[in-house]
Design a protein around this motif. Structure first.
Motif, PDB file in Angstrom:
ATOM      1  N   LEU A  86       0.808  -1.220   0.000  1.00  0.00           N
ATOM      2  CA  LEU A  86       0.000   0.000   0.000  1.00  0.00           C
ATOM      3  C   LEU A  86       0.842   1.273   0.000  1.00  0.00           C
ATOM      4  O   LEU A  86       0.291   2.367  -0.052  1.00  0.00           O
ATOM      5  N   THR A  87       2.170   1.137   0.058  1.00  0.00           N
ATOM      6  CA  THR A  87       2.989   2.342  -0.096  1.00  0.00           C
ATOM      7  C   THR A  87       3.628   2.372  -1.483  1.00  0.00           C
ATOM      8  O   THR A  87       4.441   3.232  -1.768  1.00  0.00           O
ATOM      9  N   LEU A  88       3.254   1.429  -2.334  1.00  0.00           N
ATOM     10  CA  LEU A  88       3.690   1.481  -3.733  1.00  0.00           C
ATOM     11  C   LEU A  88       2.782   2.472  -4.463  1.00  0.00           C
ATOM     12  O   LEU A  88       1.643   2.687  -4.058  1.00  0.00           O
ATOM     13  N   PRO A  89       3.288   3.066  -5.536  1.00  0.00           N
ATOM     14  CA  PRO A  89       2.481   4.103  -6.204  1.00  0.00           C
ATOM     15  C   PRO A  89       1.364   3.519  -7.073  1.00  0.00           C
ATOM     16  O   PRO A  89       1.335   3.709  -8.279  1.00  0.00           O
ATOM     17  N   ILE A  90       0.455   2.783  -6.459  1.00  0.00           N
ATOM     18  CA  ILE A  90      -0.690   2.228  -7.180  1.00  0.00           C
ATOM     19  C   ILE A  90      -1.930   2.433  -6.313  1.00  0.00           C
ATOM     20  O   ILE A  90      -1.810   2.646  -5.112  1.00  0.00           O
ATOM     21  N   SER A  91      -3.098   2.343  -6.939  1.00  0.00           N
ATOM     22  CA  SER A  91      -4.303   2.553  -6.145  1.00  0.00           C
ATOM     23  C   SER A  91      -4.669   1.271  -5.412  1.00  0.00           C
ATOM     24  O   SER A  91      -4.306   0.168  -5.824  1.00  0.00           O
TER      25      SER A  91
ATOM     26  N   THR B  54       4.601   7.911   4.690  1.00  0.00           N
ATOM     27  CA  THR B  54       4.659   7.133   3.454  1.00  0.00           C
ATOM     28  C   THR B  54       3.278   6.846   2.872  1.00  0.00           C
ATOM     29  O   THR B  54       3.162   6.185   1.851  1.00  0.00           O
ATOM     30  N   ILE B  76      -0.599   8.906  -5.228  1.00  0.00           N
ATOM     31  CA  ILE B  76       0.205   8.083  -6.138  1.00  0.00           C
ATOM     32  C   ILE B  76       1.479   8.811  -6.555  1.00  0.00           C
ATOM     33  O   ILE B  76       2.575   8.230  -6.533  1.00  0.00           O
ATOM     34  N   LYS B  79       3.789   8.873  -3.484  1.00  0.00           N
ATOM     35  CA  LYS B  79       4.402   7.573  -3.189  1.00  0.00           C
ATOM     36  C   LYS B  79       5.475   7.218  -4.212  1.00  0.00           C
ATOM     37  O   LYS B  79       6.429   6.496  -3.893  1.00  0.00           O
TER      38      LYS B  79
END
Lengths: 244, 325
Positions: A86-91, B54, B76, B79
Motif C-alpha cells: 500500500l505504499t507502492l504508487p498504485i491505487s 509514506t 500516487i 508515493k
C-alpha cells in the motif's frame, strides 16, 4: 488501474511457488470425481450430460473457495507486506482487483482440469455441448461470487482460520438463501418483498438456470454486481482496518 | 549556492487510536542532502509517524507534503518519489530476491527493457548475488533486511524513509548500510528511525527525539550532545595507585563540580564535570596534576554522551507525564 497487472502476475505465480496450487487442484479434482461418479451416479443415470458434475459445484465451492481466499489479505496483514504493497504508487483498488482476478484465474485453471469429464461424456454419447459450455460459464461466475466474499472477509482479519470459517458461513447463507431455514428467520417479521429479495440472492437459483443452458442476462448481472459489491466492501475493509 | 530544497514537509502530524494519541502534533522537514535521524524509545510513535509519511496510515490531523505533493491529495505521485523500508523489512517469503525486486521494479513503472539491468545493478550494489535465487523466507535476518533496502532504493527515489535499517544486523553489516546511506545522502532527503545513538553521530545531519508521541528535541547531533552533562567534561586516565591523590587534589579545584571514576584493570578513568560546560578546565587540570607530580596517561575533552542525553530527555518526559496525570 495502474499496477493491476504486476499485482495480478505476482499473486498468480505465488500459488505455484508454494504447494498450495498443487494440493488444491488435486483435492478439487478428486472431490469432483467422487461427487460426479459416486454421489451423482454419472453412469447409472444413462444420460449423456454433466448435470451430476455441475450440481455439486455450489457445495464444493462453499468450502474450497474460502480455502483459496482466506490467505488473500490475512497473509499480507500478518506478514506486514500489506505495508509494502500500500505504499507502492498504485491505487488500492488495483491491488484488490489484481489479487481477486489472480485467485479467480487460479480457480479457472483448477476447473480446466475437469475437461476430461467433458471429453468422456462426448465419447460415451451425444451431449448438448452448448449446455455444458453454459454450465462452465455459470460455474466460473459462481466461483467469482464466492471468491469476492472470501477476499473481503480475509481483509478483516489477520487470522486465516477465522477468515476461512467466516467466509464458509457467508457462502453457506448465500447457497441456502432460497431455502426455508434462511427464509423463515426473516418471514416472521420482515415484509414479503424483503423475503423475496433475500430468496433472489440464492446462488443455487441463479446457477441452476445457467446450468440448464439458459444464459439469462439477469443471472450474469447478478454475479457481476455481487462481485463488484463485495470487492468494494473489500477496499473499505482494508482502508478501515489497516492500522490494527 | 542554491536554496535548500525541502522534499519532506510535515506539519502538525497527529494520530489517535481511540483515546490514545500515538503521535501528537509532530512537525519536521527534510531537505535534499539531509539525513534526519528519528529517535525515541520503543513505542514513542516513530513507526506510526513513518507509516503516515509514506501514505500507509491516514493521519487524524496534519499535512504531509512529499516533493510538493500533498499525500492525501495526490497519493500516487507522492508515493512514487519515496523509497520505504517498513519496520521489520517485510517481503513475500515464497519469492526469490530476484523475482521480488523484478516485481517491485514493474510496479514502480521501470521500463521492461531497463528492468533486468536495474535489478542486477541493485543486487550487485547490495551484495545479494549469493542469495538471489533462494526464497526470501529461507534467508538470514541480515539478508532479509538487505532485500528490504534493495527494494527501497531500486527506483532511485529522491526521498528515502528507512524504519530501523540496521536493526538486527552484525557490526560489519551495520557499517556497510551506514556507508551506503552516506553515499546516497548527497542528492536525496533521507529519514531514518533508529534507537542506536552511534548511528545518529555517524550518518545524520539532523536529529529529532520523540517521546510519548511528541517532539522533545530537534537539532543537529552536535547540539544534541552539547545537552549532555558530560559536554566539555575532562576525562583523564591515571594509574590505580595514584587515584586517591588525584581525586584529592582535583576536588580542591573550584571549577570542578563532580568527579566520577570508572576502574579498569590497572587504570582508572576519572571524569571531571565542570560547573558550567562553558568553562575550559583542561589546562587547569594539567597544571594541577603537574604540580603534584601525578602522571596523566591520557586526557581528553568529552563532546558529550548521546546515550546519557537520550536517557535524561526521555526519562524526564516520562516522569513529567506521571506527575501531570
Amino acid at each position: 488501474m495502474k499496477g493491476f497487472f504486476p499485482i495480478f502476475k505476482r499473486e498468480f505465480r505465488s500459488y505455484f511457488d508454494t504447494p498450495v496450487a498443487y494440493v488444491f487442484i488435486v483435492i478439487f479434482l478428486v472431490l469432483n470425481g467422487v461427487f460426479t461418479f459416486y454421489v451423482g451416479g454419472f453412469y447409472d443415470r444413462g444420460l449423456a450430460d454433466l448435470s451430476p458434475f455441475f450440481e455439486f459445484h455450489p457445495w464444493l465451492y462453499m468450502f474450497l473457495i474460502p480455502a483459496i481466499s482466506m490467505r488473500l489479505w490475512s497473509e499480507e496483514r500478518k506478514a506486514g507486506t500489506i505495508e509494502l504493497m500500500l505504499t507502492l504508487p498504485i491505487s488500492l483498488s488495483a491491488s484488490v482487483f489484481g489479487k481477486f482476478f489472480a485467485a479467480w484465474c487460479f480457480t479457472i485453471v483448477a476447473l480446466l482440469g475437469t475437461v476430461p469429464i467433458w471429453l468422456t461424456v462426448n465419447y460415451l454419447g451425444q451431449p448438448d455441448n452448448t449446455v455444458i459450455a453454459a454450465s462452465y460459464l455459470g460455474s466460473i461466475l459462481m466461483a467469482g461470487g464466492f471468491l469476492s466474499i472470501g477476499s473481503c472477509v480475509s481483509a478483516l482479519t489477520k487470522n486465516q482460520v477465522i477468515a476461512f470459517v467466516t467466509s464458509f458461513m457467508i457462502c453457506l447463507v448465500f447457497n441456502l438463501s432460497g431455502f426455508p431455514m434462511v427464509l423463515d428467520v426473516f418471514a416472521s417479521w420482515a415484509p414479503q418483498s424483503i423475503v423475496d429479495v433475500i430468496a433472489s440472492f440464492s446462488f443455487l437459483t441463479h446457477f441452476d438456470s445457467i446450468q440448464k443452458g439458459v444464459i439469462d442476462l439477469r443471472d450474469i448481472i447478478f454475479f457481476a454486481s455481487l462481485i463488484i459489491f463485495w470487492l468494494y466492501l473489500n477496499v473499505i475493509a482494508i482502508e478501515v482496518n489497516k492500522s490494527n | 549556492m542554491t536554496l535548500a530544497e525541502t522534499l519532506v514537509e510535515v506539519i502538525g502530524l497527529t494520530k489517535s487510536f481511540g483515546s490514545i494519541k500515538a503521535v501528537d502534533n509532530i512537525s519536521l522537514s527534510v531537505n535534499r542532502g539531509e539525513v534526519l535521524g528519528f529517535l525515541g524509545p520503543n513505542g514513542a510513535g516513530k513507526s506510526t509517524s513513518m507509516k503516515m509519511i509514506t501514505g500507509f496510515l491516514t493521519p487524524t490531523s496534519g499535512t504531509i507534503k512529499i516533493s510538493g505533493n500533498d499525500i492525501s491529495v495526490n497519493p500516487i505521485e507522492a508515493k512514487a518519489s519515496i523509497g520505504y523500508l517498513p519496520e521489520g523489512a517485510p517481503a513475500y517469503g515464497e519469492m526469490t530476491p530476484l523475482n521480488f525486486l523484478s516485481f517491485v521494479a514493474e510496479v514502480r513503472g521501470i521500463d521492461k527493457s531497463a528492468r533486468a539491468s536495474k535489478v542486477d545493478e541493485i543486487i550487485n550494489k547490495i551484495h545479494l548475488e549469493r542469495v538471489a535465487h533462494q526464497p526470501i523466507e529461507t534467508l538470514s535476518k541480515g539478508f532479509k533486511r538487505r532485500v528490504g533496502i534493495a527494494q527501497a532504493i531500486l527506483h532511485d527515489p529522491e526521498i528515502l524513509i528507512l524504519d530501523e535499517p540496521t536493526d538486527g544486523l552484525d557490526p560489519n553489516q551495520k557499517h556497510e548500510i551506514r556507508a551506503l546511506i552516506k553515499e546516497m545522502a548527497a542528492d536525496k532527503a533521507i529519514l531514518i528511525s533508529t534507537h542506536i545513538l552511534e548511528e545518529v553521530e555517524s550518518v545524520c545531519t539532523k536529529a529529532i527525539i520523540i517521546s510519548n508521541g511528541g517532539v522533545i528535541f530537534s537539532g543537529s547531533p552536535i547540539e544534541l550532545s552539547s545537552k549532555s552533562r558530560y559536554h566539555n567534561a575532562i576525562t583523564l586516565v591515571v594509574i590505580n595507585k595514584d587515584i586517591e591523590k588525584t581525586t584529592k587534589i582535583l576536588k580542591e579545584l573550584e571549577e570542578v563540580m563532580t568527579i566520577e571514576h570508572v576502574a579498569e584493570a590497572e587504570l582508572t578513568r576519572v571524569t571531571l564535570i565542570p560547573h558550567s560546560s562553558e568553562v575550559e578546565i583542561s589546562s587547569l587540570v594539567k597544571a594541577r596534576m603537574a604540580d603534584y607530580e601525578c602522571e596523566i596517561l591520557q586526557l581528553y575533552i568529552e563532546p558529550g554522551r548521546l546515550d546519557e542525553v537520550f536517557r535524561s530527555l526521555t526519562n524526564q518526559q516520562e516522569s513529567g507525564e506521571v506527575i501531570r496525570s
